[in-house]
Write an enzyme that holds these catalytic residues in place. Sequence first.
Site, PDB file in Angstrom:
ATOM      1  N   GLU A 123       0.850  -1.196   0.000  1.00  0.00           N
ATOM      2  CA  GLU A 123       0.000   0.000   0.000  1.00  0.00           C
ATOM      3  C   GLU A 123       0.876   1.232   0.000  1.00  0.00           C
ATOM      4  O   GLU A 123       2.026   1.184   0.419  1.00  0.00           O
ATOM      5  CB  GLU A 123      -0.881   0.027   1.270  1.00  0.00           C
ATOM      6  CG  GLU A 123      -1.853  -1.130   1.324  1.00  0.00           C
ATOM      7  CD  GLU A 123      -2.588  -1.229   2.662  1.00  0.00           C
ATOM      8  OE1 GLU A 123      -2.662  -0.211   3.388  1.00  0.00           O
ATOM      9  OE2 GLU A 123      -3.068  -2.328   2.966  1.00  0.00           O
ATOM     10  N   LYS A 125       2.089   4.683   1.513  1.00  0.00           N
ATOM     11  CA  LYS A 125       2.137   5.230   2.863  1.00  0.00           C
ATOM     12  C   LYS A 125       1.707   6.695   2.765  1.00  0.00           C
ATOM     13  O   LYS A 125       2.447   7.545   2.286  1.00  0.00           O
ATOM     14  CB  LYS A 125       3.540   5.098   3.458  1.00  0.00           C
ATOM     15  CG  LYS A 125       3.593   5.502   4.910  1.00  0.00           C
ATOM     16  CD  LYS A 125       4.895   5.050   5.533  1.00  0.00           C
ATOM     17  CE  LYS A 125       5.063   5.431   6.974  1.00  0.00           C
ATOM     18  NZ  LYS A 125       4.492   6.641   7.440  1.00  0.00           N
ATOM     19  N   ASP A 127       0.803  10.388   3.665  1.00  0.00           N
ATOM     20  CA  ASP A 127       1.433  11.315   4.602  1.00  0.00           C
ATOM     21  C   ASP A 127       0.369  12.196   5.272  1.00  0.00           C
ATOM     22  O   ASP A 127       0.070  13.292   4.823  1.00  0.00           O
ATOM     23  CB  ASP A 127       2.435  12.179   3.825  1.00  0.00           C
ATOM     24  CG  ASP A 127       3.439  12.820   4.744  1.00  0.00           C
ATOM     25  OD1 ASP A 127       3.435  12.501   5.939  1.00  0.00           O
ATOM     26  OD2 ASP A 127       4.230  13.635   4.248  1.00  0.00           O
ATOM     27  N   TYR A 232      -7.477   2.163   5.969  1.00  0.00           N
ATOM     28  CA  TYR A 232      -6.607   1.053   5.540  1.00  0.00           C
ATOM     29  C   TYR A 232      -6.462  -0.096   6.534  1.00  0.00           C
ATOM     30  O   TYR A 232      -5.716  -1.035   6.282  1.00  0.00           O
ATOM     31  CB  TYR A 232      -5.212   1.571   5.178  1.00  0.00           C
ATOM     32  CG  TYR A 232      -4.610   2.516   6.207  1.00  0.00           C
ATOM     33  CD1 TYR A 232      -4.400   2.120   7.519  1.00  0.00           C
ATOM     34  CD2 TYR A 232      -4.267   3.818   5.858  1.00  0.00           C
ATOM     35  CE1 TYR A 232      -3.860   2.975   8.456  1.00  0.00           C
ATOM     36  CE2 TYR A 232      -3.722   4.688   6.794  1.00  0.00           C
ATOM     37  CZ  TYR A 232      -3.523   4.266   8.092  1.00  0.00           C
ATOM     38  OH  TYR A 232      -2.998   5.107   9.015  1.00  0.00           O
ATOM     39  N   LYS A 320      10.438   3.698   3.770  1.00  0.00           N
ATOM     40  CA  LYS A 320      10.353   5.155   3.588  1.00  0.00           C
ATOM     41  C   LYS A 320      11.165   5.577   2.376  1.00  0.00           C
ATOM     42  O   LYS A 320      12.324   5.166   2.235  1.00  0.00           O
ATOM     43  CB  LYS A 320      10.916   5.864   4.830  1.00  0.00           C
ATOM     44  CG  LYS A 320      10.052   5.706   6.072  1.00  0.00           C
ATOM     45  CD  LYS A 320       9.150   6.921   6.231  1.00  0.00           C
ATOM     46  CE  LYS A 320       8.690   7.126   7.646  1.00  0.00           C
ATOM     47  NZ  LYS A 320       9.411   8.061   8.422  1.00  0.00           N
ATOM     48  N   CYS A 414      17.500  48.842   7.024  1.00  0.00           N
ATOM     49  CA  CYS A 414      16.568  48.352   6.005  1.00  0.00           C
ATOM     50  C   CYS A 414      17.202  48.407   4.620  1.00  0.00           C
ATOM     51  O   CYS A 414      17.723  49.452   4.216  1.00  0.00           O
ATOM     52  CB  CYS A 414      15.302  49.194   6.041  1.00  0.00           C
ATOM     53  SG  CYS A 414      14.186  48.800   4.702  1.00  0.00           S
ATOM     54  N   CYS A 417      15.084  51.342   2.688  1.00  0.00           N
ATOM     55  CA  CYS A 417      15.076  52.765   3.052  1.00  0.00           C
ATOM     56  C   CYS A 417      16.224  53.155   3.972  1.00  0.00           C
ATOM     57  O   CYS A 417      16.403  54.338   4.258  1.00  0.00           O
ATOM     58  CB  CYS A 417      13.746  53.132   3.708  1.00  0.00           C
ATOM     59  SG  CYS A 417      13.554  52.403   5.341  1.00  0.00           S
ATOM     60  N   CYS A 432      11.356  46.556   9.600  1.00  0.00           N
ATOM     61  CA  CYS A 432      11.578  47.966   9.320  1.00  0.00           C
ATOM     62  C   CYS A 432      10.286  48.649   9.734  1.00  0.00           C
ATOM     63  O   CYS A 432       9.206  48.271   9.257  1.00  0.00           O
ATOM     64  CB  CYS A 432      11.820  48.167   7.826  1.00  0.00           C
ATOM     65  SG  CYS A 432      11.763  49.911   7.382  1.00  0.00           S
ATOM     66  N   CYS A 437       8.793  53.603   4.203  1.00  0.00           N
ATOM     67  CA  CYS A 437       9.774  52.748   3.527  1.00  0.00           C
ATOM     68  C   CYS A 437       9.262  52.364   2.130  1.00  0.00           C
ATOM     69  O   CYS A 437       8.169  51.798   1.999  1.00  0.00           O
ATOM     70  CB  CYS A 437      10.005  51.503   4.373  1.00  0.00           C
ATOM     71  SG  CYS A 437      10.940  50.234   3.528  1.00  0.00           S
TER      72      CYS A 437
HETATM   73  S1  IVH Z   1      -1.164   0.504   8.717  1.00  0.00           S
HETATM   74  C1  IVH Z   1      -1.176  -1.266  12.990  1.00  0.00           C
HETATM   75  N1  IVH Z   1      -1.236   1.529   6.303  1.00  0.00           N
HETATM   76  O1  IVH Z   1       2.012   5.478   8.824  1.00  0.00           O
HETATM   77  C2  IVH Z   1      -0.817  -0.718  11.680  1.00  0.00           C
HETATM   78  N2  IVH Z   1      -0.417   2.892   8.075  1.00  0.00           N
HETATM   79  O2  IVH Z   1       4.576   5.397  10.211  1.00  0.00           O
HETATM   80  C3  IVH Z   1      -1.580   0.461  11.324  1.00  0.00           C
HETATM   81  N3  IVH Z   1       0.171   5.170   7.366  1.00  0.00           N
HETATM   82  O3  IVH Z   1       0.762   5.087  12.073  1.00  0.00           O
HETATM   83  C4  IVH Z   1      -0.940   1.252  10.264  1.00  0.00           C
HETATM   84  N4  IVH Z   1      -0.359   4.948   5.250  1.00  0.00           N
HETATM   85  O4  IVH Z   1      -0.460   6.728  10.429  1.00  0.00           O
HETATM   86  C5  IVH Z   1      -0.906   1.739   7.592  1.00  0.00           C
HETATM   87  N5  IVH Z   1      -1.414   2.312   4.105  1.00  0.00           N
HETATM   88  C6  IVH Z   1      -1.095   2.522   5.396  1.00  0.00           C
HETATM   89  C7  IVH Z   1      -0.598   3.757   5.859  1.00  0.00           C
HETATM   90  C8  IVH Z   1      -0.256   3.899   7.207  1.00  0.00           C
HETATM   91  C9  IVH Z   1       0.097   5.769   6.190  1.00  0.00           C
HETATM   92  C10 IVH Z   1       0.679   5.832   8.600  1.00  0.00           C
HETATM   93  C11 IVH Z   1      -0.061   5.500   9.862  1.00  0.00           C
HETATM   94  C12 IVH Z   1       0.973   4.852  10.725  1.00  0.00           C
HETATM   95  C13 IVH Z   1       2.218   5.476  10.218  1.00  0.00           C
HETATM   96  C14 IVH Z   1       3.444   4.706  10.588  1.00  0.00           C
END
Ligand code: IVH
Length: 679
Positions: A123, A125, A127, A232, A320, A414, A417, A432, A437
Site C-alpha cells: 500500500e 504510505k 502522509d 486502511y 520510507k 533596512c 530605506c 523595518c 519605507c
Molecule cells: S497501517 C497497525 N497503512 O504510517 C498498523 N499505516 O509510520 C496500522 N500510514 O501510524 C498502520 N499509510 O499513520 C498503515 N497504508 C497505510 C498507511 C499507514 C500511512 C501511517 C499511519 C501509521 C504510520 C506509521
Amino acid sequence: MADNPEISKLSTKEAQVEISRLQDELIDDGIAYYEKDAPLVEDHVYDAKYARLVALEAAFPQFVTPDSPTQNVGGAQTKSGLAKVQHPVPMLSLGDVFSLEELQEWEDRTVKALGSQPSYNLELKIDGLAVSLKYEEGQLVQASTRGNGSIGEDVTANVWTINDVPKTLNEPLTIEVRGEIYMPKASFASLNEERENQGQEPFANPRNAAAGSLRQLDAKETKKRKLSAFIYYTAEADRLGVTKQSEVLRRFAELGLPTNTDNRVIGKMAEIADYIAEYTEKRDSLPYGIDGVVVKVDEIDSEIDLGNTVKVPRWSIAYKFPPEEEQTVVRDIEWTVGRTGAVTPTAVMDPVLLAGTTVQRASLHNPDYLEMKDVRVGDTVTLHKAGDIIPEIGQVILDKRAATAEKYPIPTTCPSCGADLVHVEGEVVLRCINPACPAQLQEGLTHFASRNAMNIDGLGPQIVSQLLEKKLVTDVASIYSLTVDQLLTLDKFKEKSANNLVQAIKNSKENSADRLLFGLGIRLVGAKAAKTMMAELNDLGTLAQANVEKIVAIDGIGQAIADSVVKYFDEPQSQALLAELANAGVNLAYKSDNGSVDENSFFYGKKIVLTGKLEKSSRSELANWLEAHGANVAGSVSKKTDLVIAGSDAGSKLQKAEDLGVTVWSEQDLINAQQDESN
Ligand code: IVH
C-alpha cells in the site's frame, strides 16, 4: 548516521552522555511535532536520531529511562482542549526501513517466524495523521487521533465535517476502522497562501496542516480546511467476513469507506522493487503526499500469528522513500521587505530540477533560522521540498565549504530605506518600522490594488514601482488623486490605458468597505476577517474607533486580530489616512453581497474567458459583472471553459476555443443575455 562513532567503541560514560542528549532532543522534537504542528527538524533527521537512540539503548539498557521517547508508542501527550479517548486496542505505529536490504532482513525474519512464504499487500504510505473511527450499527459514533497510542483525542465533530468520511456505512456494521486523514496538495497550497496573506506562519507540510486542522476546537474551522481520508486497517477483519488484508480494503470500499486503490498483492518480496520504482516516479503527480510504501502480510491469520511488539506490528513494515534531494550552490542571500515591514532572507541558488519543478530560491525565514542553518554565500547545500511543495534548504555540505566563506551578516538597516531595523519583542522577524519605507509602500500599494482587496485592474507591481519612483504616490490615499496626464508620463502608457486605469481607480471607490479594510494591510487581517468585522460593524469609521472588547465580541474574531486592529488605528497616521480616503470619496460602508449571487443565473458556476477588444464596457467591468453573477472568470481557455466572450481582433484564445469546440459569444450576445437576466 554515518558520522557517529561505532557503538562498540564507546565508553560507558560516552554512551550515557549521548543517550541522554538524544533523549532530550527527541522529546523536544516530538513536542514541536505533535503538539505544536511545527517540526524543529526534518523527518529523516528525526528518524536517524531515533534509530541511533534505539541502537544505543539496546547496547546500554541501563540508561533507558521511562520517559525516553523510545518507551512511548507515539508522540508526546497532547495538551489541547479536546477530550481524551482511551484506545481499547492500542494504535500502533509502524517500524520503518530505508533500503531494500533492510526490507529483505525484515522479510527473512517474517518467513522464519511463519515457517512459510507469505504473500504481501503493498500500500502507499499516506502522509497524514492516523485516526480511529468507531461505527456502531453502521453509524459513525466516534473519531479519535492516535495521540500517544494508548490515549488519543476526540475529534468526532471535526471528522464529521470531512466529506470523504461516511457518517453511515452501507451496512449496519459495528466495527472500529483506522486510516489516515490527509490534506490534498492543492488544499495545502491554498491554505498556506491564505495564511501568508494574513501574516500567519505557513504550515511546514501537508501532514502538519492536516494535524493542525483536525485538532481545531471549532469544527467550523476544520470544515474550511478541505481534508480527505483513506481507510486502511481494522483489527476486526472477522466482522467483515474476509481473510486477507487486500479483501479488507475491498470490503471497506463496499461499505462506502474511502480507500486507496493503488494497493498491489505480491507473492514474493523481490516484486516490491517494481512497485517502489513505479510510485517513486508517480509520487509528484499524485494529488496527495506519500512518504513511502507499507508492506502488510496479506493473510490475516498470519498477521495474527506474527502479532506485535510493544511498539510496532511484526506483520507490517514501512519502507520510507529517501527524501528527494538535490545539491546546489548558494550564490546570494537576498533580504526583502514585505508589506508589514518584515525583512526576510532568501537564498538564491544555481537552478536545479527538484520534484518536477526548477527551483532557484528558498526562504530562510528570519535571522534566527539563518543563524541555525548557517548558510553562507558559496556554500553547497542540500535542497528538498517540504511536503513535496515548498523548497527548503536541508543542510550545508561543510566538506565543500571554502575556507574563505564568511558568516552572512544580519543587516541592521533596512535594505530599502536605510532605517534602523528592530526586533519587536516576542517576534523572531526583523522589522523595518519606517512607514514611508519604499519597499513596504511598494508591497502595500500592490496589495491594496490586488484582486481580493480594491481590485484595481491595471495597477500591478510594475506600475506601482514607477509611480513610487516618480513620487506620484506616497500612500494608498494618494492613488485617488492620480490623473490621466500623470499616468501618461509612465512607460508604455497611452491615452486608452491611462483612461482605463483612472476609471478603474474611480470604480474602486464604490467597493464594499471590507475590501478597503483588507487592502489597508493590517497585520493578521485577511479578506475573511475583514468581511466578518465589517458585516458586524457596517462602517469602517466605527471599527477605527472600536476598542478590543468590542472587536473580540464579534463572532469569529480572536484576540490577536482585535489587538492588531486597535494597534493600527491607534496610530494617528492611520486615522489621517482613513480621513484622506473618505475625503477622496472612498466608500467606508459595508455592502452586503448576500443574495446578489443568484444561483439561477445563467452564468452561475460557469467558467468564462474574455478576449479581444470590447466596445461597450471594459474587460474588468464585465469580469466584475460576471463574477457578481456567480461566474468564474479565467485567463486562459481549456477543455473546462464553458464560454468564451470574444470582442474584435480576438487572437489565439478564440482560435483555441474553436479548436476545443467551446461555445463562443460576441459582445452583443452577452448584452442580450444580460438583458434577459435583468428581466
Ligand atoms: S497501517 C497497525 N497503512 O504510517 C498498523 N499505516 O509510520 C496500522 N500510514 O501510524 C498502520 N499509510 O499513520 C498503515 N497504508 C497505510 C498507511 C499507514 C500511512 C501511517 C499511519 C501509521 C504510520 C506509521
